[in-house]
Structure formats: C-alpha cells, structure tokens
Motif scaffolding. Structure first.
Motif, PDB file in Angstrom:
ATOM      1  N   ALA A 183       0.982  -1.232   0.227  1.00 30.62           N
ATOM      2  CA  ALA A 183      -0.096  -0.088  -0.018  1.00 30.62           C
ATOM      3  C   ALA A 183       0.966   1.250  -0.018  1.00 30.62           C
ATOM      4  O   ALA A 183       0.547   2.247  -0.573  1.00 30.62           O
ATOM      5  CB  ALA A 183      -0.870   0.080   1.182  1.00 30.62           C
ATOM      6  N   LEU A 184       1.802   1.195   0.735  1.00 29.74           N
ATOM      7  CA  LEU A 184       2.977   2.429   0.837  1.00 29.74           C
ATOM      8  C   LEU A 184       3.572   2.663  -0.522  1.00 29.74           C
ATOM      9  O   LEU A 184       3.824   3.809  -1.124  1.00 29.74           O
ATOM     10  CB  LEU A 184       3.917   2.120   1.883  1.00 29.74           C
ATOM     11  CG  LEU A 184       4.581   3.442   2.329  1.00 29.74           C
ATOM     12  CD1 LEU A 184       4.046   4.786   2.516  1.00 29.74           C
ATOM     13  CD2 LEU A 184       5.760   3.124   3.541  1.00 29.74           C
ATOM     14  N   LEU A 185       4.068   1.324  -0.850  1.00 33.60           N
ATOM     15  CA  LEU A 185       4.695   1.584  -2.226  1.00 33.60           C
ATOM     16  C   LEU A 185       3.570   2.264  -3.367  1.00 33.60           C
ATOM     17  O   LEU A 185       3.975   3.030  -4.172  1.00 33.60           O
ATOM     18  CB  LEU A 185       5.072   0.174  -2.806  1.00 33.60           C
ATOM     19  CG  LEU A 185       6.202  -0.418  -2.492  1.00 33.60           C
ATOM     20  CD1 LEU A 185       6.289  -1.966  -3.037  1.00 33.60           C
ATOM     21  CD2 LEU A 185       7.535   0.508  -2.815  1.00 33.60           C
ATOM     22  N   LEU A 186       2.446   1.790  -3.292  1.00 27.59           N
ATOM     23  CA  LEU A 186       1.453   2.277  -4.434  1.00 27.59           C
ATOM     24  C   LEU A 186       1.298   3.710  -4.254  1.00 27.59           C
ATOM     25  O   LEU A 186       1.195   4.587  -4.961  1.00 27.59           O
ATOM     26  CB  LEU A 186       0.117   1.595  -4.224  1.00 27.59           C
ATOM     27  CG  LEU A 186       0.186   0.059  -4.894  1.00 27.59           C
ATOM     28  CD1 LEU A 186      -1.141  -0.541  -4.743  1.00 27.59           C
ATOM     29  CD2 LEU A 186       0.783   0.092  -6.275  1.00 27.59           C
ATOM     30  N   LEU A 187       1.076   4.030  -2.827  1.00 28.17           N
ATOM     31  CA  LEU A 187       0.892   5.306  -2.435  1.00 28.17           C
ATOM     32  C   LEU A 187       1.963   6.424  -2.854  1.00 28.17           C
ATOM     33  O   LEU A 187       1.796   7.697  -3.371  1.00 28.17           O
ATOM     34  CB  LEU A 187       0.372   5.744  -1.122  1.00 28.17           C
ATOM     35  CG  LEU A 187      -0.955   5.196  -0.597  1.00 28.17           C
ATOM     36  CD1 LEU A 187      -1.094   5.360   0.893  1.00 28.17           C
ATOM     37  CD2 LEU A 187      -1.887   6.167  -1.141  1.00 28.17           C
ATOM     38  N   THR A 188       3.176   5.908  -2.648  1.00 31.36           N
ATOM     39  CA  THR A 188       4.345   6.807  -2.926  1.00 31.36           C
ATOM     40  C   THR A 188       4.450   6.941  -4.266  1.00 31.36           C
ATOM     41  O   THR A 188       4.741   8.029  -4.727  1.00 31.36           O
ATOM     42  CB  THR A 188       5.769   5.972  -2.312  1.00 31.36           C
ATOM     43  OG1 THR A 188       5.451   5.943  -1.076  1.00 31.36           O
ATOM     44  CG2 THR A 188       6.814   6.753  -2.344  1.00 31.36           C
ATOM     45  N   THR A 189       4.264   5.983  -5.097  1.00 30.69           N
ATOM     46  CA  THR A 189       4.515   5.867  -6.567  1.00 30.69           C
ATOM     47  C   THR A 189       3.230   6.604  -7.254  1.00 30.69           C
ATOM     48  O   THR A 189       3.514   7.161  -8.389  1.00 30.69           O
ATOM     49  CB  THR A 189       4.655   4.636  -7.214  1.00 30.69           C
ATOM     50  OG1 THR A 189       3.465   3.715  -6.962  1.00 30.69           O
ATOM     51  CG2 THR A 189       5.720   3.950  -6.878  1.00 30.69           C
ATOM     52  N   ALA A 190       2.223   6.885  -6.503  1.00 29.32           N
ATOM     53  CA  ALA A 190       1.051   7.707  -6.985  1.00 29.32           C
ATOM     54  C   ALA A 190       1.468   9.248  -7.138  1.00 29.32           C
ATOM     55  O   ALA A 190       0.710   9.936  -7.397  1.00 29.32           O
ATOM     56  CB  ALA A 190      -0.119   7.181  -6.369  1.00 29.32           C
ATOM     57  N   ILE A 191       1.958   9.629  -5.871  1.00 37.14           N
ATOM     58  CA  ILE A 191       2.294  10.980  -5.697  1.00 37.14           C
ATOM     59  C   ILE A 191       2.632  11.870  -6.632  1.00 37.14           C
ATOM     60  O   ILE A 191       2.096  13.058  -7.076  1.00 37.14           O
ATOM     61  CB  ILE A 191       2.973  11.137  -4.271  1.00 37.14           C
ATOM     62  CG1 ILE A 191       2.576  10.524  -3.067  1.00 37.14           C
ATOM     63  CG2 ILE A 191       3.615  12.546  -4.228  1.00 37.14           C
ATOM     64  CD1 ILE A 191       3.503  10.609  -1.931  1.00 37.14           C
ATOM     65  N   PRO A 192       3.629  11.275  -7.535  1.00 35.89           N
ATOM     66  CA  PRO A 192       4.142  12.283  -8.506  1.00 35.89           C
ATOM     67  C   PRO A 192       3.037  12.687  -9.522  1.00 35.89           C
ATOM     68  O   PRO A 192       3.030  13.659 -10.045  1.00 35.89           O
ATOM     69  CB  PRO A 192       5.272  11.608  -9.309  1.00 35.89           C
ATOM     70  CG  PRO A 192       5.986  10.711  -8.368  1.00 35.89           C
ATOM     71  CD  PRO A 192       4.661  10.311  -7.427  1.00 35.89           C
ATOM     72  N   GLY A 193       2.352  11.503  -9.918  1.00 33.82           N
ATOM     73  CA  GLY A 193       1.177  11.756 -10.731  1.00 33.82           C
ATOM     74  C   GLY A 193       0.163  12.788 -10.133  1.00 33.82           C
ATOM     75  O   GLY A 193      -0.387  13.392 -10.891  1.00 33.82           O
ATOM     76  N   ALA A 194      -0.258  12.717  -8.844  1.00 36.76           N
ATOM     77  CA  ALA A 194      -1.178  13.423  -8.294  1.00 36.76           C
ATOM     78  C   ALA A 194      -0.720  15.002  -8.368  1.00 36.76           C
ATOM     79  O   ALA A 194      -1.614  15.667  -8.469  1.00 36.76           O
ATOM     80  CB  ALA A 194      -1.270  12.873  -6.720  1.00 36.76           C
ATOM     81  N   LEU A 195       0.632  15.018  -8.108  1.00 36.73           N
ATOM     82  CA  LEU A 195       1.170  16.378  -8.109  1.00 36.73           C
ATOM     83  C   LEU A 195       1.398  17.022  -9.289  1.00 36.73           C
ATOM     84  O   LEU A 195       0.887  18.368  -9.857  1.00 36.73           O
ATOM     85  CB  LEU A 195       2.515  16.626  -7.590  1.00 36.73           C
ATOM     86  CG  LEU A 195       2.592  16.133  -6.135  1.00 36.73           C
ATOM     87  CD1 LEU A 195       4.072  16.195  -5.776  1.00 36.73           C
ATOM     88  CD2 LEU A 195       1.742  17.144  -5.262  1.00 36.73           C
ATOM     89  N   GLY A 196       1.372  16.040 -10.454  1.00 35.71           N
ATOM     90  CA  GLY A 196       1.319  16.476 -11.926  1.00 35.71           C
ATOM     91  C   GLY A 196      -0.150  17.032 -12.290  1.00 35.71           C
ATOM     92  O   GLY A 196      -0.300  18.062 -12.957  1.00 35.71           O
ATOM     93  N   ALA A 197      -1.136  16.420 -11.833  1.00 39.36           N
ATOM     94  CA  ALA A 197      -2.709  16.580 -12.368  1.00 39.36           C
ATOM     95  C   ALA A 197      -2.882  17.883 -11.657  1.00 39.36           C
ATOM     96  O   ALA A 197      -3.613  18.568 -12.200  1.00 39.36           O
ATOM     97  CB  ALA A 197      -3.456  15.239 -11.581  1.00 39.36           C
ATOM     98  N   ARG A 198      -2.506  18.142 -10.077  1.00 43.52           N
ATOM     99  CA  ARG A 198      -2.860  19.084  -9.581  1.00 43.52           C
ATOM    100  C   ARG A 198      -1.962  20.545 -10.618  1.00 43.52           C
ATOM    101  O   ARG A 198      -3.005  21.492 -10.746  1.00 43.52           O
ATOM    102  CB  ARG A 198      -2.057  19.475  -8.166  1.00 43.52           C
ATOM    103  CG  ARG A 198      -3.046  18.697  -7.100  1.00 43.52           C
ATOM    104  CD  ARG A 198      -2.164  18.493  -5.893  1.00 43.52           C
ATOM    105  NE  ARG A 198      -1.489  19.967  -5.641  1.00 43.52           N
ATOM    106  CZ  ARG A 198      -1.952  20.921  -4.692  1.00 43.52           C
ATOM    107  NH1 ARG A 198      -3.101  20.690  -4.227  1.00 43.52           N
ATOM    108  NH2 ARG A 198      -1.236  21.982  -4.605  1.00 43.52           N
TER     109      ARG A 198
END
Length: 775
Positions: A37-52
């Motif tokens: 879960a932490l791996l998925l959350l961490t790897t999702a952060i760059p995409g989330a910041l990019g979408a913002r």
C-alpha cells in the motif's frame, strides 16, 4: 518442473494448513499488504502533483492575452485574498462578447452580482468560522466549481460576475482563452536531488517491511518442514516448499495492499493537514509501476525465504539452527556503505555551478548506504548482546532471548533504523540548501504590518476617502500612504519619464529623509546616477516644465495630460525604502504642490499598522479594502519569503514521513504479535512456574528497547554520513541538526514504545498455564 510442484505444495500448506497455517498466512499478508500500500501511494504521488499542476495551469490567464476588445474576449480582474491564514483565489469576470471564454469547472459565466465558488469555499462561507469572510463576499452564490477547475478538494476559489470593470488597470487583463502556454518550470538540480533522495528514503523502509513480513513464523514453519523430511522430502524440496508458503502470503499481501491503498487514497485529510489538497482520484499509480510491484513482491518473497534458509539445516528429527552458530561476518556488511559512498563521491561539488546530478548514481549510492544499515544492524545487535551481563529478572529474560536468537529482533527494527537514517540525512540537506530558497523581502514589519495597493485610477479625494476608511477600521492603529502617477518630458510619446508621488508630509517621510515639510512643498529624490537626478532617462530638476500623464509607460490607462512646473523651491533629499521594501525615485510632492487636474487618475499604496491585541484585525482590514476598492491588493509584510516549490517538497516529505512511520508502527505491531504467538508455550511455562505478569511485560520492553537503541545509534551514524556526502555534493558546509536528530530519534522511539504498549494486552492473554495443553 519439480520447483513449480514444490512451490504449489507450499501454497497449499499455507492455504489448507488449518488454523496455524491460516494465521501465519494472514499475518504475512497484512505485513506485505502494508508495504505494498505504501509503495502504491508513494509511486502515485508524482502523478497526483502533476494532475494538480495541470489543472492549475489550465485555469491561468496567461495563454490568450490581447489588447483589443472583441466578441471572444473576457475581462478578468485579480482579487485574490487571504482569510485566517488561508489563501483564496478570486477572479472578477466581465464578458465583452457572446463568445467570451468560460473558466474550467464552470458551465456559464456568472451574471453581475453572482458568484460561483468551490465546494470548500461554500462550506467555509456557510460555517461560523466564515462569518467575516461572508461580509467580504456578500454576493449571491449561483453555483459550484467542478473538479476540473480546482487543484484539490480544499481549494478556495471564486468567480464573481461584474459589469463595471474595464481594461484600465494592470490588475485587469483581457483574454480570449484560459490556460498557460509557457512550459512548466523545471526543478533546479538541488531541489531535484532532494526529491530523488526523498523517494529513496521513503521507499527503502517499505522494502525492509516486506522482507521482514515474509519471514513471519519462521521457527514454526521450520518445525513443519522437519516433519516433511521425516516422510522423505529432501532439503532442496523443503526450501522450495517454504518459498511456496511465503509466495502465498505475498500474493494475499498484494490483495491486502490493494485494499489498504484504496482505503488510504480516500484519507486525503492527512495531506490536507499539511496544506496539500489532493483529490483521491489523483492518487492513481501508473500501470507499469503497478505491474512492477505485482511481479517484484512475490519474487522478493521467494528470494528472501531461500536466502534465510541458507544457514538452516532441516533434518528429519528437528531443525539445527543454533548449537554452535557461526558468528555473522562483518566485512561484506561494511562493504555496502563503502560502495554507496564510492558511488556518490564523484558527484561531490557537482552542484557548485548548479550542474546536473546523475539520478541513477544518486539512487544507487543512497540505496547501498541505507542497505548497509539493514546489513550491519543484525551483526551489531548480536555482538552487543553477547557481551551483556546479568541483571534483574526482566533484563535476564530479555538478554537471554536475544542471545539465543537476535535476528528476528533486529529485522523488526530495521525499518525504523532505515527511516531514521534517511530522515537525518534529508534534514541535513534541507538545512544546507534552505537559504537558497528563503530570501529576504526587504520589507519591515516593524514599521507596518500590512500593505494595500491598487493600480486602478482614482481621484485624489477618493484616495483620501479610502485611506480614512481603512484608518477607521477596528484594529488599525494608523494608516498612511501615497498616490502615484507619471511625468514626462513632452505630451506625445515622451522619450524620458519619471515618477511623481503625492502624499502628506507624514507619508513622504516614509519615502525620503525629509526634515522640513509643509503642504505645497515638493522634493526631488537624490539621483543614484552620475549625471544628476536621472530616473527613467529624465533629469528631474527644480523649475523644469513636465507633463503629468498616468498613461506614460502603461497600456490601457486613460490619457490625462496636465502641464506642471516642478517648483523652483523643490529640495533634493536622499530616498529610503518604505515599509514594503520599495525604493522611490523621481519627484515627491504634497497635494498643494500639484494642480488639481493632475489628481484625477492616481494609483495608491497604503501601509497599515495594526493592533495585535484585536482579534481578526487583518481580516477586518481586508474586509474594508474589499468594500472601498474591490480590485485592491492586500498583503501581509514579512521579513522573508520562502520558495513555494521548496515548501511543497518539504510538505511532501512531512506527509511521506508521517505515513511511513504509521505503517512501520503497524508492521512492527504485527511482527511483535507474531513473535508472541510463537512463544506462547514458553510464556505459559514461565507463568506456570510463578513468573509475574509485570516481570514478563518488562522483559518484552527490554527485549525491544535494546535493538531499538542500537538501531537508532547506527541510524544516526549512517544518516550523518549520508547527509555529509549530500551537502558536499551541493557545495555546502557540513552541519548536523542535533535537535532534528534528537526529534527524529525520539519519534521513532515513541513509535516503538507505543507498539510495545499495544502488544501488552495480547501478551497478558497468552500468559495462562492452560497454554501448555496440546493435542
């Protein structure tokens, strides 16, 4: 094919092995699931910041700016504000034709007097906390902004319809489309280094957690494998069967991890607590990374199990694990951090001229150095506990248990040690480069705490009225300011120009060192050039004929040309920066020194001193400014200003560290419960012989505290070493943040203490003599 048969048999034992097998598989799945879960959350952060960032750029007013009105143009006024420390983005809209662009997230432009707001702003306006803001925005809410017009669920933004604004102010722009055509600014090499190291530091503990979780229940598993040897299985077969059991736990862990990730993705309030607003849908890891995790975790489970069994002899009559165990070798463990430093060494001083860093080299060096912590800790724990002497009963129980087998205790602390080492290194790097991203503003909050400015054109009487209204606001001690316009050498297309600043003697003394002053006086700011009082190419001297026209050097402002003779009595005075840090030049004049016609179109700037004892004084000033001049800009004065990108990286680090520590704590609790379950019969024997509950509780605490203390000491050394290398890479002197190191170590120790306290109730339930019963 025999390997696949053995793996399948191990999976079968894990699933159909009765209560014992299911319990071990469940604990392994939970431990692996937390890491996944932490791996998925961490790897999702760059995409989330990019979408913002994409949504933020999509609503900018930079792409389609034009000068002339047309059927497809829209006037946009900037009316950003702040409320109780929260920034609010505000835009005033006026369509100049039927095809005017519509902001993202809106279905239509708001009518005059209507306001479309974000959901978070609507909730704030409807709450008691937003009472003062409601006074500032007393407009009818006609709708809510959709997600494509927001950077996050907590975004505070409004669009206000207006039919009176005109393109006569620099705070109003005319556009044909929303968006930002300029390429996104890249991170500079130092910030990029910080981000790369941050992701390595956050992901390394996850790998340690997964490697620890797949080894749950090792002692009981090995006893079951001895039974398989008794019925004819060879040593190789038993190892692959054990790997199959770990494989089953990791596969269930992937499912658990997906579930934990979906639950954690909805808990964006954690990010909101650090002023980072993220939509749950933005946390969407890329498909290649998901596939990589799905393949890497089971493969790692098999590899770790086979590696762990390399020194275990499983025989038909039992497991030979101890007896005369071979001491752990230290040479190859020391080689890992040496290799890490060697990889980073060529990058030293690479940041002297803001040069680029090789990301692969940075990642590899950091991984090797932190992996050295996980390799050295078991050797360190084994070496130290072997020399510990006798003491009280809880101490003896704890020490003897560690002497018999310290590997499990060291593995359970590895995640904490790696996290603390990485956090210390990052903290040192943050301190080293912080001054590059925090600059002095030149403002002086001691002279004034707020500034109110506007480029809209007002008459002199109107500027005086605005000043008086703000001065009369509750919580304001004083308000002083000045109006401004432009002067040139001729009426048409002036080749030379300067600034004319109009204000009372009290206000002008804030801009220059003036001794004697009365209404009707004028002053010339002492020139900083070698040829007299030259500002903007114009030599300002007493008695010179000039033209007052606010449109000089500005587009969209009305021409209002007024001849003016600079008074022959004008005195040259040295200038000084005002409270906002701005230095003025040209001519300073009191109202009586300029013709009345010249004061019809003036911009203004006010500085406000507030009473800190009055609650909400700053918001009361903003409310008054919004009433008297909706297009005014109000901001707080401060000594320094921090780069937003640097602040965002630090926020991401705080969020990541908080999540990692929470998951490490949860994984540590699972590990401790699994160890207690394996020692159930031993605990029952001790209780049957009369051992007190408090004695066993203290022994468990000591058994945890010894590896933790050693792990934190090793983490401090490794973290300082890595931090020193990183500082040398960006050409900064080595400095250790001792208070930050103590804080990180204290938080880690607190997590371990909390986990130990939470494990006491299960411990007490296991401390019963009937635990000796067997079938």
């Amino acid at each position: 094919m025999n390997v696949f048969r053995d793996l399948r048999m191990g999976v079968g034992f894990a699933v159909t092995g009765g209560r014992e097998g299911w319990t071990r598989t469940l604990l392994t799945a939970i431990g692996v699931g937390l890491g996944v879960a932490l791996l998925l959350l961490t790897t999702a952060i760059p995409g989330a910041l990019g979408a913002r960032d994409d949504r933020g750029r999509g609503r900018d007013e930079l792409a389609g700016r034009v000068q002339q009105a047309a059927a497809n143009t829209l006037l946009v006024g900037m009316v950003d504000t702040t409320y109780k420390g929260d920034d609010i983005r505000g835009r005033v809209l006026r369509a100049e034709g039927p095809r005017a662009p519509i902001p993202p997230g809106l279905s239509r432009l708001p009518a005059p007097g209507e306001m479309v707001v974000s959901p978070a702003l609507a909730d704030l306006l409807a709450s008691k906390r937003g009472a003062l803001l409601k006074e500032r925005l007393p407009y009818r809410t006609a709708g809510r902004i959709a997600e494509q017009g927001l950077i996050g669920p907590d975004d505070l933004i409004f669009y206000l319809g207006n039919d009176t604004i005109a393109g006569e102010s620099s705070s109003v722009v005319r556009i044909t489309a929303f968006g930002n055509a300029f390429p996104a600014e890249k991170l500079d090499p130092r910030l990029l280094l910080l981000v790369v190291v941050m992701f390595v530091v956050l992901l390394m503990p996850v790998a340690v957690l997964i490697a620890t979780a797949v080894r749950f229940g090792g002692e009981r598993r090995d006893r079951r494998l001895a039974a398989l040897r008794l019925v004819g299985a060879d040593a190789r077969t038993t190892r692959w069967i054990a790997a199959g059991e770990a494989l089953a736990g990791s596969l269930f862990g992937l499912l658990f991890g997906l579930g934990f990730f979906l639950i954690g993705r909805q808990m964006t309030d954690v990010a909101a607590a650090f002023d980072l607003s993220i939509f749950p849908g933005d946390l969407d890891p890329s498909l290649p990374l998901v596939v990589l995790v799905a393949l890497a975790v089971p493969a790692a489970a098999v590899a770790v199990t086979l590696f762990a069994l390399r020194s275990v002899m499983i025989e038909p009559l039992g497991v030979v694990r101890t007896g005369t165990p071979a001491r752990r070798r230290v040479w190859w463990r020391l080689l890992l951090p040496v290799v890490g430093v060697a990889m980073l060494f060529p990058l030293i001083r690479r940041g002297a001229d803001a040069g680029e860093f090789n990301r692969g080299q940075v990642i590899g060096g950091t991984v090797f150095l932190l992996f050295g912590v996980t390799a050295l800790l078991p050797w360190l724990v084994e070496t130290v506990v072997a020399r510990l002497g006798a003491g009280r009963v809880p101490w003896q129980l704890a020490v003897r248990r560690l002497q018999l087998g310290s590997g499990a205790a060291a593995r359970s602390v590895n995640g904490i040690a790696v996290a603390v080492a990485g956090a210390i290194a990052l903290q040192m790097l943050f301190m080293g480069i912080e001054n590059d991203y925090v600059r002095e503003t030149g403002q002086d909050p001691g002279r004034a705490q707020m500034s109110v400015t506007s480029n809209a054109q007002f008459g002199g009487d109107r500027v005086t009225e605005i000043t008086d209204r703000i001065r009369q606001t509750k919580g304001v001690r004083s308000a002083f300011g000045h109006a401004g316009t432009r002067i040139g050498d001729r009426a048409e297309n002036p080749a030379e120009g300067a600034t004319l600043t109009i204000g009372t003697c009290e206000s002008l003394r804030e801009l220059a060192r003036i001794e004697r002053c009365a209404d009707g006086d004028a002053f010339i700011i002492e020139g900083r050039g070698s040829s007299g009082q030259i500002v903007g190419g114009m030599k300002t001297t007493a008695g010179r004929q000039v033209i007052i026209d606010p449109s000089y050097g500005m587009t969209g402002l009305p021409a209002s040309r007024t001849p003016w003779l600079i008074p022959a009595t004008a005195v040259t005075v040295p200038g000084r920066a005002d409270a906002s840090g701005m230095s003025y030049d040209g001519v300073l004049a009191t109202p009586g020194a300029v013709p009345a016609a010249a004061t019809r179109n003036l911009s203004y700037s006010l500085h406000v001193r507030i009473d800190p004892t009055v609650p909400d004084a700053r918001d009361l000033v903003r409310n008054t400014a919004a009433r008297v001049d909706p297009l005014s800009t109000v901001y707080d004065l401060s000594w320094t200003r921090e780069s937003r990108r640097f602040a965002n990286v630090r926020t991401a680090l705080f969020i990541g560290t908080a999540v990692v520590l929470l998951l490490i704590g949860a994984s540590l609790l699972v590990t401790m419960l699994e160890q207690l379950r394996e020692r159930r019969k031993l605990l029952s024997v001790l209780v049957a012989f009369g051992t007190r509950r408090s004695t066993l509780s203290w022994s468990i605490l000591c058994q945890t505290a010894i590896p933790v203390a050693l792990g934190l000491a090793l983490a401090a050394a490794a973290g300082v070493a890595l931090g020193a290398v990183l500082l040398k890479m960006v050409t900064r002197p080595i400095a250790v943040d001792w208070s930050g190191m103590a804080l990180m170590s204290g938080i880690a120790a607190g997590v371990v203490l909390l986990v130990t306290v939470l494990s006491l109730p299960p411990l007490w339930r296991l401390m019963r003599p009937d635990g000796l019963r067997t079938e």
